[in-house]
Design a protein around this motif. Structure first.
Motif, mmCIF file in Angstrom:
data_model
loop_
_atom_site.group_PDB
_atom_site.id
_atom_site.type_symbol
_atom_site.label_atom_id
_atom_site.label_comp_id
_atom_site.label_asym_id
_atom_site.label_seq_id
_atom_site.Cartn_x
_atom_site.Cartn_y
_atom_site.Cartn_z
ATOM 1 N N LEU A 63 0.789 -1.231 0.000
ATOM 2 C CA LEU A 63 0.000 0.000 0.000
ATOM 3 C C LEU A 63 0.824 1.286 0.000
ATOM 4 O O LEU A 63 0.295 2.355 -0.289
ATOM 5 C CB LEU A 63 -0.949 -0.004 1.206
ATOM 6 C CG LEU A 63 -1.994 -1.132 1.224
ATOM 7 C CD1 LEU A 63 -2.830 -1.055 2.490
ATOM 8 C CD2 LEU A 63 -2.893 -1.072 -0.005
ATOM 9 N N ASN A 64 2.106 1.205 0.356
ATOM 10 C CA ASN A 64 2.923 2.424 0.454
ATOM 11 C C ASN A 64 2.892 3.257 -0.822
ATOM 12 O O ASN A 64 2.636 4.464 -0.803
ATOM 13 C CB ASN A 64 4.376 2.065 0.797
ATOM 14 C CG ASN A 64 4.545 1.674 2.245
ATOM 15 O OD1 ASN A 64 3.639 1.843 3.058
ATOM 16 N ND2 ASN A 64 5.696 1.123 2.583
ATOM 17 N N THR A 65 3.190 2.604 -1.951
ATOM 18 C CA THR A 65 3.254 3.355 -3.213
ATOM 19 C C THR A 65 1.873 3.831 -3.659
ATOM 20 O O THR A 65 1.756 4.888 -4.274
ATOM 21 C CB THR A 65 3.876 2.486 -4.331
ATOM 22 O OG1 THR A 65 3.179 1.242 -4.405
ATOM 23 C CG2 THR A 65 5.338 2.226 -4.049
ATOM 24 N N ILE A 66 0.840 3.041 -3.335
ATOM 25 C CA ILE A 66 -0.527 3.456 -3.685
ATOM 26 C C ILE A 66 -0.890 4.725 -2.918
ATOM 27 O O ILE A 66 -1.458 5.674 -3.475
ATOM 28 C CB ILE A 66 -1.535 2.327 -3.365
ATOM 29 C CG1 ILE A 66 -1.242 1.104 -4.250
ATOM 30 C CG2 ILE A 66 -2.970 2.806 -3.562
ATOM 31 C CD1 ILE A 66 -2.078 -0.105 -3.922
ATOM 32 N N ILE A 67 -0.547 4.756 -1.626
ATOM 33 C CA ILE A 67 -0.845 5.927 -0.792
ATOM 34 C C ILE A 67 -0.100 7.153 -1.302
ATOM 35 O O ILE A 67 -0.684 8.226 -1.490
ATOM 36 C CB ILE A 67 -0.483 5.646 0.680
ATOM 37 C CG1 ILE A 67 -1.426 4.588 1.260
ATOM 38 C CG2 ILE A 67 -0.547 6.930 1.510
ATOM 39 C CD1 ILE A 67 -0.997 4.046 2.608
ATOM 40 N N TYR A 68 1.209 6.996 -1.558
ATOM 41 C CA TYR A 68 1.988 8.142 -2.036
ATOM 42 C C TYR A 68 1.558 8.568 -3.436
ATOM 43 O O TYR A 68 1.550 9.758 -3.756
ATOM 44 C CB TYR A 68 3.487 7.823 -2.000
ATOM 45 C CG TYR A 68 4.126 8.228 -0.702
ATOM 46 C CD1 TYR A 68 4.482 9.549 -0.452
ATOM 47 C CD2 TYR A 68 4.361 7.292 0.298
ATOM 48 C CE1 TYR A 68 5.041 9.930 0.749
ATOM 49 C CE2 TYR A 68 4.932 7.663 1.509
ATOM 50 C CZ TYR A 68 5.269 8.992 1.728
ATOM 51 O OH TYR A 68 5.808 9.366 2.922
ATOM 52 N N GLY A 69 1.198 7.590 -4.256
ATOM 53 C CA GLY A 69 0.725 7.934 -5.599
ATOM 54 C C GLY A 69 -0.571 8.711 -5.568
ATOM 55 O O GLY A 69 -0.786 9.639 -6.353
ATOM 56 N N ALA A 70 -1.461 8.335 -4.627
ATOM 57 C CA ALA A 70 -2.761 9.006 -4.528
ATOM 58 C C ALA A 70 -2.646 10.380 -3.884
ATOM 59 O O ALA A 70 -3.382 11.313 -4.230
ATOM 60 C CB ALA A 70 -3.727 8.136 -3.727
ATOM 61 N N LYS A 71 -1.714 10.528 -2.923
ATOM 62 C CA LYS A 71 -1.633 11.761 -2.138
ATOM 63 C C LYS A 71 -0.627 12.777 -2.670
ATOM 64 O O LYS A 71 -0.659 13.936 -2.272
ATOM 65 C CB LYS A 71 -1.273 11.414 -0.683
ATOM 66 C CG LYS A 71 -2.348 10.630 0.062
ATOM 67 C CD LYS A 71 -3.571 11.487 0.315
ATOM 68 C CE LYS A 71 -4.622 10.762 1.128
ATOM 69 N NZ LYS A 71 -5.813 11.602 1.368
ATOM 70 N N THR A 72 0.284 12.348 -3.538
ATOM 71 C CA THR A 72 1.320 13.263 -4.036
ATOM 72 C C THR A 72 1.023 13.605 -5.493
ATOM 73 O O THR A 72 1.193 12.771 -6.393
ATOM 74 C CB THR A 72 2.714 12.615 -3.912
ATOM 75 O OG1 THR A 72 2.873 12.109 -2.595
ATOM 76 C CG2 THR A 72 3.805 13.625 -4.187
ATOM 77 N N LYS A 73 0.584 14.842 -5.720
ATOM 78 C CA LYS A 73 0.117 15.249 -7.042
ATOM 79 C C LYS A 73 1.201 15.117 -8.106
ATOM 80 O O LYS A 73 0.957 14.598 -9.194
ATOM 81 C CB LYS A 73 -0.380 16.701 -6.975
ATOM 82 C CG LYS A 73 -0.946 17.207 -8.299
ATOM 83 C CD LYS A 73 -1.387 18.655 -8.185
ATOM 84 C CE LYS A 73 -1.897 19.166 -9.531
ATOM 85 N NZ LYS A 73 -2.289 20.591 -9.456
ATOM 86 N N GLU A 74 2.411 15.573 -7.789
ATOM 87 C CA GLU A 74 3.501 15.552 -8.773
ATOM 88 C C GLU A 74 3.828 14.132 -9.211
ATOM 89 O O GLU A 74 3.982 13.858 -10.407
ATOM 90 C CB GLU A 74 4.747 16.217 -8.170
ATOM 91 C CG GLU A 74 5.817 16.558 -9.193
ATOM 92 C CD GLU A 74 6.972 17.334 -8.583
ATOM 93 O OE1 GLU A 74 7.827 17.802 -9.349
ATOM 94 O OE2 GLU A 74 7.021 17.461 -7.340
ATOM 95 N N LEU A 75 3.913 13.222 -8.254
ATOM 96 C CA LEU A 75 4.203 11.824 -8.580
ATOM 97 C C LEU A 75 3.046 11.200 -9.346
ATOM 98 O O LEU A 75 3.259 10.465 -10.324
ATOM 99 C CB LEU A 75 4.478 11.033 -7.295
ATOM 100 C CG LEU A 75 4.775 9.540 -7.458
ATOM 101 C CD1 LEU A 75 6.047 9.333 -8.269
ATOM 102 C CD2 LEU A 75 4.901 8.862 -6.096
ATOM 103 N N ARG A 76 1.825 11.511 -8.930
ATOM 104 C CA ARG A 76 0.641 10.957 -9.596
ATOM 105 C C ARG A 76 0.594 11.363 -11.057
ATOM 106 O O ARG A 76 0.283 10.544 -11.935
ATOM 107 C CB ARG A 76 -0.609 11.427 -8.854
ATOM 108 C CG ARG A 76 -1.906 10.818 -9.384
ATOM 109 C CD ARG A 76 -3.089 11.151 -8.489
ATOM 110 N NE ARG A 76 -3.393 12.572 -8.474
ATOM 111 C CZ ARG A 76 -3.243 13.365 -7.416
ATOM 112 N NH1 ARG A 76 -2.782 12.880 -6.277
ATOM 113 N NH2 ARG A 76 -3.558 14.653 -7.482
#
Length: 318
Positions: free
Chosen positions: A289-302
């Motif tokens: 879930l780590n990358t899913i959370i950061y992907g969802a919450k970090t606009k630039e990375l998303r």
């Protein structure tokens, strides 16, 4: 197969039973395990690829995310690859050397994972409390040094576990009632005195995670104090939003650890397969879930992940 000719008393090997009491359901249990593992690998490798390709993401926060991804891949692979061999092919034999190696990589990964979460909390503290000094305090070189310190700490704390076990004599029955070489599960097979193993196995995780949680709590205490001094509600929300992903990942990492530890040490009345399932959630949920959370919450990375995903989809369409 040749593996089935080995006996439980073979001094050069152990037998991992998988999940005791649920052997008949191993094939079905492998479905969520393999799904979580696939999602974990896909997400973590995607983060490594995107951050590596995009110069704009060569920043401390994303370098820390790459460290987290590498740690998650290593930790998850050290356990799940063998577990799937047990579930799918009944390959329960593992050499003593392989068992101790698996143990080292798993526990080193958990300590490193915790160190990265502490560094991420420090990153958020500097970004919110000292934004003007952020670029000078947290350079990429300094993040690399902090990562190296975390790695050295992980090795120093994890290495005694297999070393302490390697000096012990083991009884004739080499059956480990677990799906991976968990430290105390292996130690309990010994005919010798395992007092040191018990003490080290109990104290070190709580010392490491306890200290790290204290540092994280201190960082967030200072962050909250700084945010409360800001009068604008919009600024409050913006500041706290930058911490959301880290808080979610932190809760996802530490909560299963404490539940697993409590059930292992103080839940003698709990059936074995509950202990093992809790121990598996400890590493499987965060790494997935780590990358899913950061992907969802970090606009630039998303946005960057979306760009490469759309490219892949368009190539597949042709």
């Amino acid at each position: 197969m040749a593996d089935f000719n080995l006996t439980p008393s073979d001094p050069s090997s152990f037998i991992l039973t998988g999940i005791p009491g649920l052997e008949a359901a191993h094939v079905w249990i492998s479905v969520p395990f393999s799904t979580f593992y696939f999602i974990s690998l896909l997400g973590n490798f995607m983060v490594l690829f995107v951050v590596g390709k995009e110069q704009t993401l060569h920043k401390p926060m994303y370098l820390l995310l790459c460290m987290l991804a590498l740690t998650d891949i290593s930790m998850c692979t050290s356990i799940v690859s063998k577990a799937l061999c047990i579930f799918w092919f009944n390959l329960e034999i593992i050499t003593v050397g392989g068992c101790l190696t698996q143990m080292f990589f798993f526990y080193a990964g958990t300590v490193m994972h915790s160190a990265i979460l502490v560094t991420m909390a420090f990153d958020r503290y500097v970004a919110i409390c000292n934004p003007l000094r952020y670029a000078t305090v947290l350079t990429n070189a300094r993040i690399a040094k902090l990562g190296l310190v975390g790695l050295i700490r992980a090795v120093l704390f994890a290495l005694p576990l297999p070393l302490l076990l390697s000096r012990l004599p083991f009884c004739a029955n080499h059956i480990i009632a677990h799906m991976y070489c968990e430290h105390m599960a292996v130690a309990k097979m010994s005919c010798g005195d395992i007092t040191v193993n018990r003490v080290y196995g109990l104290v070190i995780p709580f010392v490491v995670n306890g200290l790290d949680l204290m540092l994280i709590t201190l960082s967030y205490g200072l962050i909250i104090r700084a945010v409360l001094r800001i009068f604008s509600k919009k600024a409050h929300q913006k500041a706290l939003n930058t911490c959301t992903a880290h808080i979610c990942v932190m809760m996802m990492s530490y909560t299963p650890f404490f539940f697993s530890s409590v059930t292992h040490w103080f839940g003698q009345g709990i059936v074995p397969h509950i202990h093992i399932i809790m121990a598996n959630l400890y590493f499987l949920l965060p790494t997935t879930l780590n990358t899913i959370i950061y992907g969802a919450k970090t606009k630039e990375l998303r946005e960057k992940v979306g760009k490469y995903t759309s490219r892949i989809c368009s190539l597949g369409g042709h």
